[in-house]
Scaffold this motif. Structure first.
Motif, PDB file in Angstrom:
ATOM      1  N   LYS A   1      13.772   2.955  -0.005  1.00  0.00           N
ATOM      2  CA  LYS A   1      13.563   3.239   1.456  1.00  0.00           C
ATOM      3  C   LYS A   1      12.195   2.459   1.843  1.00  0.00           C
ATOM      4  CE  LYS A   1      15.842   7.330   1.841  1.00  0.00           C
ATOM      5  NZ  LYS A   1      16.891   6.956   2.728  1.00  0.00           N
ATOM      6  N   ILE A   2      11.200   2.438   0.879  1.00  0.00           N
ATOM      7  CA  ILE A   2       9.841   1.782   1.075  1.00  0.00           C
ATOM      8  C   ILE A   2      10.077   0.362   1.161  1.00  0.00           C
ATOM      9  CG2 ILE A   2       7.516   1.745   0.224  1.00  0.00           C
ATOM     10  CD1 ILE A   2       7.756   4.287  -0.640  1.00  0.00           C
ATOM     11  N   ASN A   3      10.561  -0.315  -0.034  1.00  0.00           N
ATOM     12  CA  ASN A   3      10.404  -1.589  -0.367  1.00  0.00           C
ATOM     13  C   ASN A   3      11.526  -2.375  -0.898  1.00  0.00           C
ATOM     14  OD1 ASN A   3      10.260  -0.975  -2.963  1.00  0.00           O
ATOM     15  ND2 ASN A   3       8.260  -2.035  -3.358  1.00  0.00           N
ATOM     16  N   ASN A   4      12.640  -1.963  -0.450  1.00  0.00           N
ATOM     17  CA  ASN A   4      14.135  -2.511  -0.781  1.00  0.00           C
ATOM     18  C   ASN A   4      14.056  -2.413  -2.452  1.00  0.00           C
ATOM     19  OD1 ASN A   4      14.932  -2.955   1.546  1.00  0.00           O
ATOM     20  ND2 ASN A   4      13.840  -4.890   1.808  1.00  0.00           N
ATOM     21  N   ALA A   5      13.579  -1.350  -3.066  1.00  0.00           N
ATOM     22  CA  ALA A   5      13.776  -1.175  -4.538  1.00  0.00           C
ATOM     23  C   ALA A   5      13.134  -2.253  -5.465  1.00  0.00           C
ATOM     24  CB  ALA A   5      15.010  -0.701  -4.930  1.00  0.00           C
ATOM     25  N   THR A   6      11.949  -2.946  -4.843  1.00  0.00           N
ATOM     26  CA  THR A   6      11.180  -3.867  -5.882  1.00  0.00           C
ATOM     27  C   THR A   6      10.400  -3.109  -6.460  1.00  0.00           C
ATOM     28  OG1 THR A   6      11.880  -5.500  -3.870  1.00  0.00           O
ATOM     29  CG2 THR A   6      10.139  -6.086  -5.565  1.00  0.00           C
ATOM     30  N   PHE A   7      10.228  -3.389  -7.983  1.00  0.00           N
ATOM     31  CA  PHE A   7       9.377  -2.685  -8.726  1.00  0.00           C
ATOM     32  C   PHE A   7       8.428  -3.690  -9.196  1.00  0.00           C
ATOM     33  CE2 PHE A   7       8.202  -1.008 -12.790  1.00  0.00           C
ATOM     34  CZ  PHE A   7       7.709   0.399 -12.401  1.00  0.00           C
ATOM     35  N   HIS A   8       7.126  -3.312  -9.222  1.00  0.00           N
ATOM     36  CA  HIS A   8       6.044  -4.401  -9.846  1.00  0.00           C
ATOM     37  C   HIS A   8       5.507  -3.458 -10.915  1.00  0.00           C
ATOM     38  CE1 HIS A   8       6.649  -7.440  -6.801  1.00  0.00           C
ATOM     39  NE2 HIS A   8       6.752  -6.272  -5.821  1.00  0.00           N
TER      40      HIS A   8
ATOM     41  N   ILE B   1       0.887  -1.109   0.026  1.00  0.00           N
ATOM     42  CA  ILE B   1       0.165   0.007   0.020  1.00  0.00           C
ATOM     43  C   ILE B   1       0.914   1.164  -0.177  1.00  0.00           C
ATOM     44  CG2 ILE B   1      -1.655   1.225   1.487  1.00  0.00           C
ATOM     45  CD1 ILE B   1      -2.923  -1.472   2.142  1.00  0.00           C
ATOM     46  N   ASN B   2       1.951   1.266   0.913  1.00  0.00           N
ATOM     47  CA  ASN B   2       2.861   2.393   0.678  1.00  0.00           C
ATOM     48  C   ASN B   2       3.537   2.589  -0.544  1.00  0.00           C
ATOM     49  OD1 ASN B   2       2.381   2.967   3.415  1.00  0.00           O
ATOM     50  ND2 ASN B   2       4.005   1.775   4.149  1.00  0.00           N
ATOM     51  N   SER B   3       3.816   1.490  -1.275  1.00  0.00           N
ATOM     52  CA  SER B   3       4.507   1.621  -2.669  1.00  0.00           C
ATOM     53  C   SER B   3       3.377   2.368  -3.477  1.00  0.00           C
ATOM     54  CB  SER B   3       4.997   0.194  -2.998  1.00  0.00           C
ATOM     55  OG  SER B   3       5.992  -0.372  -2.267  1.00  0.00           O
ATOM     56  N   LEU B   4       2.225   1.642  -3.481  1.00  0.00           N
ATOM     57  CA  LEU B   4       1.037   2.195  -4.403  1.00  0.00           C
ATOM     58  C   LEU B   4       0.851   3.683  -4.187  1.00  0.00           C
ATOM     59  CD1 LEU B   4      -1.417  -0.747  -4.572  1.00  0.00           C
ATOM     60  CD2 LEU B   4       0.042  -0.186  -6.375  1.00  0.00           C
TER      61      LEU B   4
END
Length: 92
Positions: free
Chosen positions: A60-67, A7-10
């Motif tokens: 910083k949010i998700n270890n630079a995992t891009f979806h 959710i933070n990533s979105l």
């Protein structure tokens, strides 16, 4: 990846889409400058800084995992900013 991180990533990707649209507006003003070197350097800096900023924050949010759904959220934020900009009366 847990739901909170997703959710933070979105939300960040959506906000970044709005921010990126504002950067594109700035770049639009730079492109119509008379000097070619200012056009090239300005465009390069706008694109480079926006990409670096996105991936540092994503780190910083998700270890630079891009979806792929993050790209969709960037596009939706971009479109929303353009829609709002077109609906507001222009200041001249």
């Amino acid at each position: 990846m847990n739901l909170n991180t997703q959710i933070n990533s979105l939300l960040f990707s959506f906000a970044f889409g709005i921010f990126f649209a504002l950067f594109i507006d700035i770049n639009h003003k730079i492109i119509y400058n008379a000097k070619t070197i200012i056009k090239l350097i300005g465009t390069f800096l706008i694109v480079f800084l926006s990409v670096i900023l996105y991936f540092i924050m994503l780190l910083k949010i998700n270890n630079a995992t891009f979806h792929p759904y993050e790209l969709i959220m960037i596009i939706l934020g971009f479109l929303l900013e353009n829609f709002i900009k077109n609906k507001l009366p222009s200041r001249k």
